[in-house]
Design an enzyme around this catalytic site. Structure first.
Site, PDB file in Angstrom:
ATOM      1  N   ARG A 184      -4.038  -6.447 -21.194  1.00 35.87           N
ATOM      2  CA  ARG A 184      -4.977  -6.094 -22.145  1.00 35.87           C
ATOM      3  C   ARG A 184      -3.965  -5.193 -23.264  1.00 35.87           C
ATOM      4  NH1 ARG A 184      -8.722  -2.611 -21.610  1.00 35.87           N
ATOM      5  NH2 ARG A 184     -10.361  -3.695 -22.610  1.00 35.87           N
ATOM      6  N   GLU A 231       1.163  -8.736   8.492  1.00 31.45           N
ATOM      7  CA  GLU A 231       1.510  -7.082   8.644  1.00 31.45           C
ATOM      8  C   GLU A 231       2.441  -6.559   7.612  1.00 31.45           C
ATOM      9  OE1 GLU A 231       0.262  -4.469  10.450  1.00 31.45           O
ATOM     10  OE2 GLU A 231      -1.328  -5.987  10.621  1.00 31.45           O
ATOM     11  N   ASP A 266     -10.139   2.991 -24.980  1.00 30.21           N
ATOM     12  CA  ASP A 266     -10.687   2.693 -23.515  1.00 30.21           C
ATOM     13  C   ASP A 266     -10.428   4.146 -22.736  1.00 30.21           C
ATOM     14  OD1 ASP A 266     -11.572   0.276 -23.637  1.00 30.21           O
ATOM     15  OD2 ASP A 266      -9.814  -0.673 -22.815  1.00 30.21           O
ATOM     16  N   PRO A 282       0.794  -1.219  -0.043  1.00 34.79           N
ATOM     17  CA  PRO A 282      -0.135  -0.063   0.033  1.00 34.79           C
ATOM     18  C   PRO A 282       0.948   1.196   0.110  1.00 34.79           C
ATOM     19  CG  PRO A 282      -0.199  -1.297   1.982  1.00 34.79           C
ATOM     20  CD  PRO A 282       0.482  -2.145   1.160  1.00 34.79           C
TER      21      PRO A 282
HETATM   22  C1  LIG Z   1      -2.771  -6.116   5.770  1.00 32.32           C
HETATM   23  S1  LIG Z   1      -1.550  -5.744   4.635  1.00 32.32           S
HETATM   24  C2  LIG Z   1      -0.172  -5.121   5.111  1.00 32.32           C
HETATM   25  C3  LIG Z   1      -0.296  -3.565   5.543  1.00 32.32           C
HETATM   26  C4  LIG Z   1       0.788  -2.744   6.140  1.00 32.32           C
HETATM   27  N1  LIG Z   1       0.883  -3.288   7.538  1.00 32.32           N
HETATM   28  C5  LIG Z   1       0.573  -1.394   6.033  1.00 32.32           C
HETATM   29  O1  LIG Z   1       0.371  -0.797   6.683  1.00 32.32           O
HETATM   30  O2  LIG Z   1       1.119  -0.896   5.000  1.00 32.32           O
HETATM   31  C6  LIG Z   1      -0.971  -7.195   3.886  1.00 32.32           C
HETATM   32  C7  LIG Z   1      -0.266  -7.255   2.387  1.00 32.32           C
HETATM   33  O3  LIG Z   1      -1.379  -6.965   1.592  1.00 32.32           O
HETATM   34  C8  LIG Z   1      -1.044  -6.191   0.282  1.00 32.32           C
HETATM   35  N2  LIG Z   1      -1.842  -5.083   0.152  1.00 32.32           N
HETATM   36  C9  LIG Z   1      -2.733  -4.510   0.913  1.00 32.32           C
HETATM   37  N3  LIG Z   1      -3.148  -3.333   0.596  1.00 32.32           N
HETATM   38  C10 LIG Z   1      -2.649  -3.064  -0.441  1.00 32.32           C
HETATM   39  C11 LIG Z   1      -2.878  -2.194  -1.639  1.00 32.32           C
HETATM   40  N4  LIG Z   1      -3.523  -1.256  -1.440  1.00 32.32           N
HETATM   41  N5  LIG Z   1      -2.055  -2.480  -2.807  1.00 32.32           N
HETATM   42  C12 LIG Z   1      -1.309  -3.376  -2.927  1.00 32.32           C
HETATM   43  N6  LIG Z   1      -1.108  -4.242  -2.073  1.00 32.32           N
HETATM   44  C13 LIG Z   1      -1.581  -4.238  -0.964  1.00 32.32           C
HETATM   45  C14 LIG Z   1       0.466  -6.088   0.453  1.00 32.32           C
HETATM   46  O4  LIG Z   1       1.097  -6.995  -0.123  1.00 32.32           O
HETATM   47  C15 LIG Z   1       0.625  -5.851   2.035  1.00 32.32           C
HETATM   48  O5  LIG Z   1       1.970  -6.347   2.424  1.00 32.32           O
END
Ligand SMILES: C[S@@+](CC[C@H](N)C(=O)[O-])C[C@H]1O[C@@H](n2cnc3c(N)ncnc32)[C@H](O)[C@@H]1O
Length: 252
Positions: free
Chosen positions: A156, A119, A171, A92
Site C-alpha cells: 500500500r 514445527e 490511515d 513467531p
Molecule cells: C506451527 S509454526 C511453528 C512454530 C514453532 N514451533 C514455534 O513455536 O515458534 C510453523 C510456521 O508457521 C509460521 N508462523 C506461525 N506463527 C507465525 C506468526 N505469528 N508470525 C509469522 N509466522 C508464523 C512460521 O513460518 C513457522 O515456522
C-alpha cells in the site's frame, strides 16, 4: 517492487495476491510477485523437505538444503535487475509486524519472504535472512497467511499501487494515531446525522475537527499509542483539552 515468496503451498497466494488492488498493481507493472515452491529444489529422492530434529522432540523441521537452493535460484533470476533487498523469515519469534515496519519494507526494491511449516526451521536457514518477522503473539500452521498480510500492508506504500498516495498516509497508525470517523452520503440516514462541520465547506474547521476526533478516538481506544506519538504543540493542547472535557473510560 519485486516480491519473491518461498513456500510449499504456492496455490494459497493466488486468490489473495492475484485479485483487487494487488492484482491490478501487478497488471500495471508496479509489482512483480513470484512464488517458488521450494520442494522443487530438494535433492531428496522422495521429495522430502523436512526431517526430525536432532536430539529428539515432536514434529518435523524444514531442512536447510531446499531453502538454500531455492534462494540461490531467486538470486540468479533477479541478479542485475534488483538488489538482494530484505529476506524475511516468517517466525513467531521475530520482530512484530506493524505499520512502521510496513513503511520501512516499502522503501526496498526487492523483498523475499520465506514461509515455514511444520514445527519450524533448521536453525542454519537463519543465515540467509535479513529479518525475522512475526504477525503477532500466536502460532499459525504456516507462514503463508502471515506473509500475505505483510505483503498487503507493505505494498500500500509502494508508489502507484493505490493510485492516490495520500490515502495510506492518512490511515490509522501512519501518523501514530487512529483515523478519525468518516461519513458519506446521505447526510441524514434514518435520523443519524453527519456532524455539521463536515458539510460546512470550511476546510480549516474540518481539518481541526478531524484532528480532534483522531486524538479523541486514540485516547479512548488505544491510549498506549499516545505514549509514542510525536504530537505537534497544537495537538498536545487539543489532547489536554479533550482530557479536561471527557472521561476517557467512556467508549466513543
Ligand atoms: C506451527 S509454526 C511453528 C512454530 C514453532 N514451533 C514455534 O513455536 O515458534 C510453523 C510456521 O508457521 C509460521 N508462523 C506461525 N506463527 C507465525 C506468526 N505469528 N508470525 C509469522 N509466522 C508464523 C512460521 O513460518 C513457522 O515456522
Amino acid at each position: 517492487m519485486r516480491i519473491d515468496i518461498l513456500s510449499l503451498f504456492p496455490n494459497m497466494f493466488q486468490a489473495t495476491l492475484g485479485e483487487s488492488i494487488i492484482g491490478k498493481a501487478q497488471d500495471n507493472g508496479f509489482l512483480d510477485i513470484n512464488v517458488t515452491d521450494f520442494r522443487q529444489y530438494t535433492t531428496d529422492k522422495h521429495n522430502h523437505v523436512d526431517d526430525a530434529p536432532f536430539g529428539g522432540g515432536a514434529g518435523m523441521l524444514l531442512q536447510a538444503q531446499p531453502i538454500f537452493d531455492a534462494m540461490a535460484a531467486v538470486e540468479e533470476q533477479t541478479k542485475g535487475q534488483y538488489s538482494k533487498g530484505r529476506v524475511i523469515l516468517m517466525d513467531p519469534a521475530g520482530r512484530k509486524f506493524d505499520q512502521a515496519y510496513a513503511k520501512e519494507l516499502a522503501q526496498e526494491d526487492h523483498l523475499t519472504f520465506i514461509c515455514g511449516h511444520y514445527e519450524g526451521y533448521d536453525e542454519r536457514i537463519r543465515q540467509l535472512v535479513t529479518d525475522e518477522a512475526s504477525l503477532g503473539d500466536y502460532v499459525l500452521t504456516g507462514g503463508e497467511l502471515a506473509a500475505m498480510v505483510m505483503i498487503d500492508a507493505t505494498v500500500r506504500f509502494v508508489p502507484g499501487v493505490l493510485g492516490n498516495m495520500s490515502s495510506p498516509m492518512g490511515d490509522s497508525f501512519s501518523n501514530g494515531l487512529l483515523e478519525y470517523p468518516q461519513y458519506t452520503r446521505p447526510a441524514d440516514f434514518r435520523g443519524m446525522k453527519v456532524p455539521e462541520v463536515l458539510t460546512s465547506g470550511n476546510h480549516q474547521k474540518i481539518k481541526e475537527w478531524r484532528m480532534r476526533e483522531s486524538l479523541r478516538r486514540t485516547l479512548h481506544r488505544r491510549p498506549d499509542l499516545l505514549e509514542n506519538a510525536k504530537l505537534s504543540r497544537e495537538q498536545q493542547i487539543m489532547l489536554e483539552d479533550i482530557k479536561l472535557d471527557e472521561d476517557p473510560t467512556v467508549p466513543d
